[in-house]
Design an enzyme around this catalytic site. Sequence first.
Site, PDB file in Angstrom:
ATOM      1  N   HIS A   1       0.796  -1.217   0.000  1.00 17.53           N
ATOM      2  CA  HIS A   1       0.000   0.000   0.000  1.00 17.53           C
ATOM      3  C   HIS A   1       0.829   1.267   0.000  1.00 17.53           C
ATOM      4  CE1 HIS A   1      -3.306  -2.742   0.485  1.00 17.53           C
ATOM      5  NE2 HIS A   1      -3.943  -1.795  -0.163  1.00 17.53           N
TER       6      HIS A   1
ATOM      7  N   ARG B   1     -10.209   4.522  -1.063  1.00 15.23           N
ATOM      8  CA  ARG B   1      -9.940   3.485  -0.060  1.00 15.23           C
ATOM      9  C   ARG B   1     -10.271   4.056   1.312  1.00 15.23           C
ATOM     10  NH1 ARG B   1      -5.461   2.474  -3.826  1.00 15.23           N
ATOM     11  NH2 ARG B   1      -5.371   0.245  -4.289  1.00 15.23           N
TER      12      ARG B   1
ATOM     13  N   ARG C   1     -15.262   2.859  -1.387  1.00 11.82           N
ATOM     14  CA  ARG C   1     -15.236   1.420  -1.084  1.00 11.82           C
ATOM     15  C   ARG C   1     -15.452   1.236   0.405  1.00 11.82           C
ATOM     16  NH1 ARG C   1      -9.931  -1.919  -2.522  1.00 11.82           N
ATOM     17  NH2 ARG C   1      -9.120  -0.790  -0.724  1.00 11.82           N
TER      18      ARG C   1
ATOM     19  N   GLU D   1     -11.753  -9.576  -7.168  1.00 14.61           N
ATOM     20  CA  GLU D   1     -10.341  -9.650  -6.802  1.00 14.61           C
ATOM     21  C   GLU D   1      -9.980 -10.982  -6.154  1.00 14.61           C
ATOM     22  OE1 GLU D   1      -9.281  -6.559  -4.013  1.00 14.61           O
ATOM     23  OE2 GLU D   1     -11.173  -6.688  -2.950  1.00 14.61           O
TER      24      GLU D   1
ATOM     25  N   ASN E   1      -4.622  -6.005  -8.045  1.00 16.61           N
ATOM     26  CA  ASN E   1      -3.552  -6.220  -7.057  1.00 16.61           C
ATOM     27  C   ASN E   1      -3.799  -7.521  -6.289  1.00 16.61           C
ATOM     28  OD1 ASN E   1      -2.988  -3.662  -7.867  1.00 16.61           O
ATOM     29  ND2 ASN E   1      -3.786  -2.685  -6.039  1.00 16.61           N
TER      30      ASN E   1
ATOM     31  N   CYS F   1      -9.484  -1.121 -11.176  1.00 20.22           N
ATOM     32  CA  CYS F   1      -8.966  -0.124 -10.240  1.00 20.22           C
ATOM     33  C   CYS F   1      -7.677  -0.595  -9.574  1.00 20.22           C
ATOM     34  CB  CYS F   1     -10.005   0.251  -9.194  1.00 20.22           C
ATOM     35  SG  CYS F   1     -10.431  -1.117  -8.108  1.00 20.22           S
TER      36      CYS F   1
END
Length: 761
Positions: free
Chosen positions: A369, A476, A512, A610, A633, A681
């Site tokens: 991150h 986020r 989110r 994801e 990711n 994203c």
Amino acid sequence: MILETLRRIVGEVGRARDLTMALEAIVRGVREALDVAVCSVYLVPRAKVGDPDAPLMLMATEGLSRKAVGRVSLSPSEGLVGLVAQRAEPINLDNAPQHPRYKHIANIGEEPYHAFLGAPILLRGEVLGVLVVQDYASRRFSDDQESFLVTLAAQLASSLVQAELSEAVARPPSSRKKVVGEAIRGVPGAAGVASGTAVVVYPQADLEAVPDRHCDDPEIELARLKAAREAVRAELIALRQGMAHRLPEEECVLFDAFTMMLDSESLFAGIERRIRAGAWAPAALRDTIREYAAVFEGMDDDYLRQRAEDVRDVGTRLLEHLQEVENGIRDYPERTILVGREITVTHLAAMPEGRLAGIVSARGSSASHVALLARALGVPAVMGASELPVERLDRRELVIDGYRGVVHVDPHGALREELDRLVREEAQLSAELATLRDLPALTPDGARVHLYVNVGLLADMAPANNVGAEGIGLYRTEIPFQVRDNFPGEEEQTRIYREVLAAYAPRPVVLRTLDVGGDKPLGYFPIHEDNPFLGWRGVRLTLDHPEIFLTQVRAMLRANKGLGNLRILLPMISGVGELERALELIDQAHAELREDGLNGEAVQVGVMIEVPSAVYQVDALARRVDFLSVGTNDLTQYLLAVDRNNARVAPLYDSLHPAVLRAIHDIVAGGRRAGRPVSVCGELAGDPLGALILLGFGIDSLSMSAGSLPRIKRVIRSVPLKHARQLAWETLTCERGDEVRAMLRAALRDYGLGGLIRGDE
Ligand code: PEP
Ligand code: MG
């Protein structure tokens, strides 16, 4: 016992401040532990690591002639040492002189030895050197001895490179020969090249993590030391009194031993001497404590040996007090490059605005991150530089290359000129890209792709606004949760979300729901799990705590009042059940708000794809929501079973792996079937190569770090959709990520976009 010895040697090598000290600790420790006549280390010169013909130089020995150190060198085709390097496996012989590869070297005192055991020192699959023990008798070393040597050799590589780099950066730049060879390697974290001054961040109360720093005024440091000494004395007296009625007297004596150490004039004379020689108090303390602890550790008496721990304990207490004074007075140079074993969001949040020029972290990888935040802030980052001699870098001039994942310390001469040229080119590229700000992301053949930004810290809102984004594709929300001391309440969250929604209205903003767990901890809500990335993460946690989820959704909906640009995104959905439960809770939040007379307008809800199971259930998930957003990711991490944060497996983490591309292709197809738009994203969207392929797959929108957006707009405005489609199809026939990469790189170069992918060359 063996384990303890191993740990001791590895620890000593890890603490060594230069290569000579590290090597001496090895040969001394091993000879003693195995009770053999000889222990030696041969190393490949660092610039030649990876070259199969590189020579092996004798760098340290106990038992052979010391004069041979630095003089005797063997090619890999010579001698048994060469054979160990060539085979990259251990060799254990009872009578070495009889082996066909034995090579006698005159004048190193090797004559009488028969038994030979050599183990390769390997780092990431490459031979750095060979560790050898020899003995007089003709006998095979036992299995235990062999596994001791092999285990030790396997643990030494990283520390040896670190010790060598530490020594190299400590030398004045002009006296360094192999300047290019001293570049410190990590992995690319965020694109760009920057120069600046290193500020080392380090954990509190950890003596070993204290960085070197020069002090201009020894009197100030001496005063700090004196104050810390008095504070620790008072603390110990209080502790002793507090314990007096709970512990037997003989245990309380321990506090007296501590107090005696505080009274030790020789200990403090050592610290003061180092301060007067120019060190700041924490580093002077660190070195003196190390010296003292080593003296105790070297004693034969068990009891006295244990006292080394007490010395360290007193040292740590003193450090805590020194740091108390230091906290909050950190000054950041104009162009700060944050350097640390581990850089956290909190370190970034503490930076004054406009001073951050780059980030170097010994841990983590491009998907960590902090790397994502670096991209959001538009600064280059190098991650996973595990051999970084962190404590030697404070206030040093660095040039970091985030394309290649390389750090240069005090570069000078031709290298400096070359790097300065790169920094200038980078600035020019940014200026050029800035001119695209108000132009649409339209391919030359007229296809429109919507470009959004990923946002978290309020501080990264400004860059997001400056790059001409069409909205926020991923906010986020965990980041405002992480930088606080407790869960923010509904009012506070409403205020935070309102600020974001208002800043972008009428452009869409995707908020989110909380995605903590994995590598995103909350200090006030600790989760201890063996496999955090497979554990209580994202929606799994919030569905178990509906009160957290409901508060958050209510805050989002209230913030949307009168604006209408909110979209809600659900992370880590692995099946239909979770999705349905989350949708029910969102409905409940709506109903509650309507009952309370607050805003209950309907909003679009999307699901992140994801987790591999979501790929295979894409149709069922898509039917239940308004849009899909691919989190490449995590999708990469879970499909390839590669921890996105682990520097050791970073080379395996590849979002252009054909399996990942195939999955994305199938998600887009699923979205089409259900008539739902699909966006990406994850970081792949901000990678020029990734964006090219996603364009070809027919993605509707891309959301990325603000720093990446101008590059991606440039790619879209240069490559016709027709060609991108053809490329995307061709990549689906590739079997390896490297092939995909080579194909896309060549295509971008043909469009004159080589400058965007510099480090990929
Ligand atoms: C992802 O996983 O791709 C994503 C965008 O979410 P995060 O990086 O926050 O896990
Ligand atoms: Mg994710």
